[in-house]
Design an enzyme around this catalytic site. Structure first.
Site, PDB file in Angstrom:
ATOM      1  N   CYS A  28      35.217  31.409  48.051  1.00 38.19           N
ATOM      2  CA  CYS A  28      34.142  32.332  49.162  1.00 38.19           C
ATOM      3  C   CYS A  28      33.314  31.454  49.691  1.00 38.19           C
ATOM      4  O   CYS A  28      33.121  30.197  49.770  1.00 38.19           O
ATOM      5  CB  CYS A  28      33.422  33.331  48.146  1.00 38.19           C
ATOM      6  SG  CYS A  28      34.380  34.111  46.976  1.00 38.19           S
TER       7      CYS A  28
ATOM      8  N   GLY B 202      37.154  32.575  53.236  1.00 39.83           N
ATOM      9  CA  GLY B 202      37.423  33.892  52.579  1.00 39.83           C
ATOM     10  C   GLY B 202      37.891  35.053  53.584  1.00 39.83           C
ATOM     11  O   GLY B 202      36.985  35.391  54.440  1.00 39.83           O
TER      12      GLY B 202
ATOM     13  N   ASN C 238      29.634  31.891  45.200  1.00 42.51           N
ATOM     14  CA  ASN C 238      31.149  30.994  45.521  1.00 42.51           C
ATOM     15  C   ASN C 238      31.276  30.284  44.284  1.00 42.51           C
ATOM     16  O   ASN C 238      30.508  29.419  43.949  1.00 42.51           O
ATOM     17  CB  ASN C 238      30.868  30.134  46.693  1.00 42.51           C
ATOM     18  CG  ASN C 238      31.833  28.972  47.110  1.00 42.51           C
ATOM     19  OD1 ASN C 238      31.528  27.829  47.474  1.00 42.51           O
ATOM     20  ND2 ASN C 238      33.197  29.439  46.729  1.00 42.51           N
ATOM     21  N   GLY C 239      32.555  30.305  43.708  1.00 40.03           N
ATOM     22  CA  GLY C 239      32.901  29.734  42.671  1.00 40.03           C
ATOM     23  C   GLY C 239      33.594  30.274  41.929  1.00 40.03           C
ATOM     24  O   GLY C 239      34.353  31.282  42.172  1.00 40.03           O
TER      25      GLY C 239
ATOM     26  N   TYR D 238      41.172  20.239  52.164  1.00 42.13           N
ATOM     27  CA  TYR D 238      41.738  21.298  52.960  1.00 42.13           C
ATOM     28  C   TYR D 238      40.628  22.213  53.485  1.00 42.13           C
ATOM     29  O   TYR D 238      40.622  22.924  54.121  1.00 42.13           O
ATOM     30  CB  TYR D 238      43.090  21.991  51.847  1.00 42.13           C
ATOM     31  CG  TYR D 238      43.219  23.386  52.472  1.00 42.13           C
ATOM     32  CD1 TYR D 238      43.995  23.573  53.624  1.00 42.13           C
ATOM     33  CD2 TYR D 238      42.618  24.459  51.710  1.00 42.13           C
ATOM     34  CE1 TYR D 238      44.336  24.805  53.985  1.00 42.13           C
ATOM     35  CE2 TYR D 238      43.012  25.800  52.222  1.00 42.13           C
ATOM     36  CZ  TYR D 238      43.768  26.020  53.424  1.00 42.13           C
ATOM     37  OH  TYR D 238      44.187  27.162  53.871  1.00 42.13           O
TER      38      TYR D 238
HETATM   39  P1  AMP Z   1      52.651  26.268  49.842  1.00 44.09           P
HETATM   40  O1  AMP Z   1      53.580  26.952  51.077  1.00 44.09           O
HETATM   41  O2  AMP Z   1      52.731  27.243  48.952  1.00 44.09           O
HETATM   42  O3  AMP Z   1      53.111  24.905  49.653  1.00 44.09           O
HETATM   43  O4  AMP Z   1      51.301  26.062  50.787  1.00 44.09           O
HETATM   44  C1  AMP Z   1      50.829  25.100  51.384  1.00 44.09           C
HETATM   45  C2  AMP Z   1      50.156  25.370  52.499  1.00 44.09           C
HETATM   46  O5  AMP Z   1      48.889  25.989  52.006  1.00 44.09           O
HETATM   47  C3  AMP Z   1      49.380  24.055  53.053  1.00 44.09           C
HETATM   48  O6  AMP Z   1      49.935  24.081  54.326  1.00 44.09           O
HETATM   49  C4  AMP Z   1      48.005  24.082  52.948  1.00 44.09           C
HETATM   50  O7  AMP Z   1      47.308  24.017  54.149  1.00 44.09           O
HETATM   51  C5  AMP Z   1      47.693  25.599  52.351  1.00 44.09           C
HETATM   52  N1  AMP Z   1      46.817  25.664  51.296  1.00 44.09           N
HETATM   53  C6  AMP Z   1      46.876  24.990  50.070  1.00 44.09           C
HETATM   54  N2  AMP Z   1      45.842  25.196  49.527  1.00 44.09           N
HETATM   55  C7  AMP Z   1      45.427  26.447  49.746  1.00 44.09           C
HETATM   56  C8  AMP Z   1      44.432  27.364  49.138  1.00 44.09           C
HETATM   57  N3  AMP Z   1      43.794  27.192  47.920  1.00 44.09           N
HETATM   58  N4  AMP Z   1      44.228  28.551  50.018  1.00 44.09           N
HETATM   59  C9  AMP Z   1      44.931  28.727  50.886  1.00 44.09           C
HETATM   60  N5  AMP Z   1      45.920  27.892  51.568  1.00 44.09           N
HETATM   61  C10 AMP Z   1      46.016  26.612  50.965  1.00 44.09           C
END
Ligand code: AMP
Length: 492
Positions: free
Chosen positions: A24, A50, A126-127, A266
């Site tokens: 969040c 979020g 947040n957490g 990220y």
């Molecule tokens: P996936 O398709 O499941 O391997 O998701 C990878 C993609 O999700 C990457 O391009 C990241 O930018 C993004 N990503 C990684 N961690 C998160 C997260 N916690 N929440 C949302 N997006 C994420």
């Protein structure tokens, strides 16, 4: 709830979802005209943290006013939603919510509010608390009636039950009982309070706008309203902002600092500076480390937009291979990751990215993304680039393999669903269909954020998602899912 004009359209669902985790953004402002509108802007800048729901609570001198809505900040608090008009007062706290569970409930939307013996208290978190279920079991046994499934509500109950008098002492008493990661902003009729857990896992910054104090998850939320960055709230620090100024307390037993390294990889926005490091710079350096560690002969470096862009630029600079926008992103769809089902996720990738065929045909391409989670995105993107005619596709990932779930506030799938948990790098390469695949090393990542290498005995960051080394105890998880089910049984 005196004077609380909260959204009461609660969905009729079981009050326990299968996970407490959320990620969040939080924002708070004290003693400034238009506090509600400024908070809406701050939340807009924090939208990446979020996108499921947004809420704001203001205090207008006599009563608290709450507006909590599902969807984007602009939907609820932009001109169309029109809810900002109702948020009168010069003090406010706000929250953006993000959770994986499709059945998220309106009553989980923060800030949470309670009318306590000493007055109203609004809380935005947040957490993720790692002993929330344990606390909840105890509180329910003692007679607490929970309105939500959110771990944040446990804090409110603990504050309500505290035997201490002033709200600050009660909040400290409550937080001494919780485990996990938290950056909190809280609003009472006279105070804005900000707290970070002793490990400092999630960010929280202090800002200033013409004498008014602001708390926000990231500096980009200060920039949007023209506020000045003052400093980071320290791990374990509580700041109490009143008309008399800002007081700082260090009420908890000190712990080794463990800021979340994934914020740099990220999660945080690239234009934010958190814990003294600019996120964009850090990502560029990760890309450069990756280029040095895992070079490959190719014609172009192509980012998976947008999350892969800064690392791809760093990779291109370090390798001397041209950076090209070989994939164009449609900005009018949300992040694929949050779509609730696999089929929608697959569809989402096609909705979101399109290859620039004229550029890619016959070329050797290095694709750069920040992370592989389930592998869905990488698999689709590699296929898409091949279909566009690329002669070779090399995937470079600007983080080490994500092998473990996060329990401290970044929403990740169960460990078993993580591709890197199930497969070796070579197996993953085959799964995503790339000619080569490489991840930045842990030491490379640490170097990129300014450390000579990872101190394995006492890592400088929380990197549990890459290492499985969890700095804060996982009380609920040690009880497994049964901890949650037995809670239902206890209530019955
Ligand atoms: P996936 O398709 O499941 O391997 O998701 C990878 C993609 O999700 C990457 O391009 C990241 O930018 C993004 N990503 C990684 N961690 C998160 C997260 N916690 N929440 C949302 N997006 C994420």
């Amino acid at each position: 709830m005196t004077g609380l004009t909260a959204d009461t359209e609660f969905e009729d669902k079981l009050p326990f979802d299968d996970a407490f985790h959320e990620e969040c953004g939080v924002f708070g402002i004290f003693d400034r005209e238009d506090a509600g509108a400024l908070t809406a802007l701050g939340l807009h800048a924090l939208q990446h943290r979020g996108q499921e729901a947004a809420g704001i609570v203001t205090y207008d001198g006599t009563q608290f006013i709450a507006e909590r809505h599902s969807g984007l900040v602009s939907e609820a608090f932009g001109e169309k939603g029109g809810h900002t008009k109702k948020l009168k007062g010069s003090c406010a706290v706000g929250h953006n919510r993000y959770s994986t569970t499709g059945g998220s409930m309106a009553r989980n939307i923060q800030p949470m509010f309670a009318d306590l013996a000493g007055g109203g208290l609004a809380l935005a978190h947040n957490g993720n608390l790692t002993n929330a279920r344990h606390l909840r079991t105890r509180l329910v046994r003692e007679g607490a009636i929970f309105q939500s499934t959110s771990d944040t509500e446990a804090i409110l109950h603990l504050v309500a039950q505290s035997k201490y008098g002033p709200v600050v002492e009660r909040l400290i008493d409550a937080l001494k009982q919780v485990e996990g990661a938290y950056s909190l902003v809280a609003l009472t009729s006279k105070k804005l309070i900000g707290v970070r857990d002793p490990w400092g896992v999630r960010p929280l910054v202090l800002g200033e706008l013409e004498g008014a104090s602001i708390l926000a998850s990231e500096t980009c939320a200060l920039d949007i309203i023209g506020a000045r960055f003052v400093r980071d709230i320290k791990p374990g620090e509580m700041v109490v902002i009143t008309r008399d100024g800002i007081e700082s307390y260090m009420p908890f037993a000190p712990q080794p600092e463990r800021f979340c390294i994934f914020e740099y990889v990220y999660f945080a926005r690239p234009d934010s500076t958190v814990e003294g490091r600019n996120v964009y710079d850090a990502r560029g350096r990760i890309g450069a480390e990756l280029a040095n560690e895992s070079p490959v002969d190719a014609d172009m470096v192509v980012p998976v937009p947008d999350s892969g862009v800064p690392a791809a630029l760093g990779f291109a600079r370090a390798s001397g291979i041209p950076f090209e926008l070989g994939i164009i992103r449609n900005h009018y769809v949300g992040r694929t990751f949050i779509e609730p089902t696999d089929s929608v996720r697959h569809l989402g990738v096609r909705l979101k990215h399109n290859p620039n065929r004229a550029l890619l045909a016959g070329r050797r391409v290095i694709l750069v993304d920040d992370s592989i989670v389930r592998g869905t995105t990488s698999k689709k993107i590699v296929q898409m680039v091949r279909d566009a005619g690329a002669s070779e596709v090399h995937m470079r990932i600007a983080s080490p393999p994500t092998t473990n779930s996060c329990f401290y506030g970044v929403d990740t799938p169960n460990t078993e669903e993580l591709l890197a948990h199930r497969m070796t790098t070579e197996e993953m390469r085959r799964f995503i269909g790339a000619d080569s695949l490489a991840f930045v090393s842990m030491d490379g990542l640490y170097r990129a954020v300014g450390e000579p290498k990872r101190n394995n005995a006492s890592p400088q960051f929380c990197d549990a998602c890459f290492s499985g080394s969890y700095p804060i105890s996982l009380t609920d998880m040690n009880g497994g899912q049964s901890g949650q089910l037995s809670l239902l049984a206890e209530v019955a």
